[in-house]
Design an enzyme around this catalytic site. Structure first.
Site, mmCIF file in Angstrom:
data_model
loop_
_atom_site.group_PDB
_atom_site.id
_atom_site.type_symbol
_atom_site.label_atom_id
_atom_site.label_comp_id
_atom_site.label_asym_id
_atom_site.label_seq_id
_atom_site.Cartn_x
_atom_site.Cartn_y
_atom_site.Cartn_z
ATOM 1 N N LEU A 1 0.871 -1.363 -0.018
ATOM 2 C CA LEU A 1 -0.155 0.227 0.310
ATOM 3 C C LEU A 1 1.236 1.334 -0.147
ATOM 4 O O LEU A 1 1.566 1.737 0.807
ATOM 5 C CB LEU A 1 -0.274 0.049 1.602
ATOM 6 C CG LEU A 1 -2.271 1.312 1.440
ATOM 7 C CD1 LEU A 1 -2.796 1.530 0.356
ATOM 8 C CD2 LEU A 1 -2.632 1.399 3.100
ATOM 9 N N CYS A 2 0.429 2.701 -0.657
ATOM 10 C CA CYS A 2 1.112 3.437 -0.987
ATOM 11 C C CYS A 2 0.940 4.062 -2.167
ATOM 12 O O CYS A 2 -0.386 4.111 -3.151
ATOM 13 C CB CYS A 2 3.368 2.528 -1.391
ATOM 14 S SG CYS A 2 3.075 2.949 -3.717
ATOM 15 N N ARG B 1 -3.425 12.320 2.759
ATOM 16 C CA ARG B 1 -3.997 12.496 3.465
ATOM 17 C C ARG B 1 -5.939 13.374 3.101
ATOM 18 O O ARG B 1 -6.716 13.722 2.836
ATOM 19 C CB ARG B 1 -3.951 14.092 4.656
ATOM 20 C CG ARG B 1 -2.891 13.825 5.035
ATOM 21 C CD ARG B 1 -3.279 13.930 6.405
ATOM 22 N NE ARG B 1 -2.202 12.862 7.700
ATOM 23 C CZ ARG B 1 -2.724 12.215 8.542
ATOM 24 N NH1 ARG B 1 -3.843 11.935 8.703
ATOM 25 N NH2 ARG B 1 -1.909 11.982 9.031
ATOM 26 N N ILE C 1 -7.485 8.187 0.095
ATOM 27 C CA ILE C 1 -7.222 7.406 -0.824
ATOM 28 C C ILE C 1 -6.846 6.131 -0.731
ATOM 29 O O ILE C 1 -7.127 5.198 -0.955
ATOM 30 C CB ILE C 1 -5.957 8.127 -1.963
ATOM 31 C CG1 ILE C 1 -6.386 9.134 -2.725
ATOM 32 C CG2 ILE C 1 -4.910 7.194 -2.689
ATOM 33 C CD1 ILE C 1 -5.208 9.448 -3.205
ATOM 34 N N ALA C 2 -5.820 5.992 0.289
ATOM 35 C CA ALA C 2 -5.325 4.984 0.855
ATOM 36 C C ALA C 2 -6.376 4.083 1.771
ATOM 37 O O ALA C 2 -6.683 3.075 1.858
ATOM 38 C CB ALA C 2 -4.944 4.995 2.162
ATOM 39 N N ASN D 1 5.816 2.736 11.699
ATOM 40 C CA ASN D 1 5.237 3.430 10.303
ATOM 41 C C ASN D 1 4.020 4.410 10.909
ATOM 42 O O ASN D 1 2.749 2.904 11.728
ATOM 43 C CB ASN D 1 4.684 2.720 9.466
ATOM 44 C CG ASN D 1 4.221 3.171 7.859
ATOM 45 O OD1 ASN D 1 3.485 4.041 8.502
ATOM 46 N ND2 ASN D 1 4.277 2.669 6.908
ATOM 47 N N TYR E 1 -5.037 1.564 9.695
ATOM 48 C CA TYR E 1 -5.527 0.587 9.867
ATOM 49 C C TYR E 1 -6.469 0.493 11.017
ATOM 50 O O TYR E 1 -7.320 -0.436 10.951
ATOM 51 C CB TYR E 1 -4.644 -0.645 9.780
ATOM 52 C CG TYR E 1 -4.031 -0.417 8.114
ATOM 53 C CD1 TYR E 1 -4.130 -1.068 6.794
ATOM 54 C CD2 TYR E 1 -2.346 -0.110 8.394
ATOM 55 C CE1 TYR E 1 -3.846 -1.114 5.718
ATOM 56 C CE2 TYR E 1 -1.179 -0.593 7.222
ATOM 57 C CZ TYR E 1 -2.334 -1.538 6.059
ATOM 58 O OH TYR E 1 -1.669 -0.983 4.578
#
Length: 184
Positions: free
Chosen positions: A111-112, A119, A122-123, A150, A157
């Site tokens: 995931l990147c 912000r 998107i993720a 991280n 998450y």
């Protein structure tokens, strides 16, 4: 496109480093070859690469490469016989894969999001897509490994509903990784 974004993200904190462009190209090439291997259908696993692109704007022309702002991979896997979560191999050195619907799970990796597009949900939208894919496939568990340092990823998450797996292997402790799980 996904391979280049991953290379950019991997090397983003070292812009002044000597030969960084060469390292990015080599990393992108390695990642591209890894993507090709994963998607060749080996080992009976199903892989999906999600690529997010910028919304098209009037009178703004972008290359395809500059349009890609996010990427992640996910695969449908099976727990090894006797495993209760992925990677629990310390007890089971010689295991077979038991292919039942009960032991299928989705594993998220790579995931990147481009630095310029962070912000902007998107993720989280890509992760919601994975969760919906899991539900539509009848898969109840989604796993991801995250480096302990991280913090932005851990927060993301956990905000979505992933929880820390209670037990972790000694290998994860050495690698300073957490295993997180989302139950659909």
């Amino acid at each position: 496109m996904a391979a280049w974004l991953r290379a950019e993200t991997h090397w983003e904190d070292r812009p002044g480093e000597r030969y960084v462009d060469n390292f990015k190209r080599k990393f992108a090439e390695q990642e591209f070859n890894a993507i090709k291997r994963r998607y060749s259908g080996q080992h009976g696993q199903t892989y999906t690469c999600v690529v997010t692109v910028r919304k098209e704007e009037r009178n703004v022309k972008r290359t395809v490469l500059k349009s890609v702002v996010g990427t992640l991979d996910f695969s449908i896997r099976h727990l090894l016989h006797g495993e209760s979560f992925p990677g629990e191999r310390e007890k089971h050195l010689f295991c077979s894969i038991s292919r039942t619907n009960l032991n299928r799970y989705i594993y998220v990796s790579n995931l990147c999001v481009a630095k310029s597009a962070r912000r902007q949900s998107i993720a989280s939208n890509m992760l919601y897509f994975v969760i919906e894919s899991a539900r539509s496939e009848g898969v109840e568990l989604v796993y991801v490994h995250v480096h302990r340092n991280n913090e932005p990823a851990l927060e993301l998450y956990q905000k979505i509903g992933f929880e820390m797996v209670e037990m972790a292997s000694s290998q994860l402790l050495k690698q300073q990784m957490y295993l997180l799980c989302y139950k659909t």
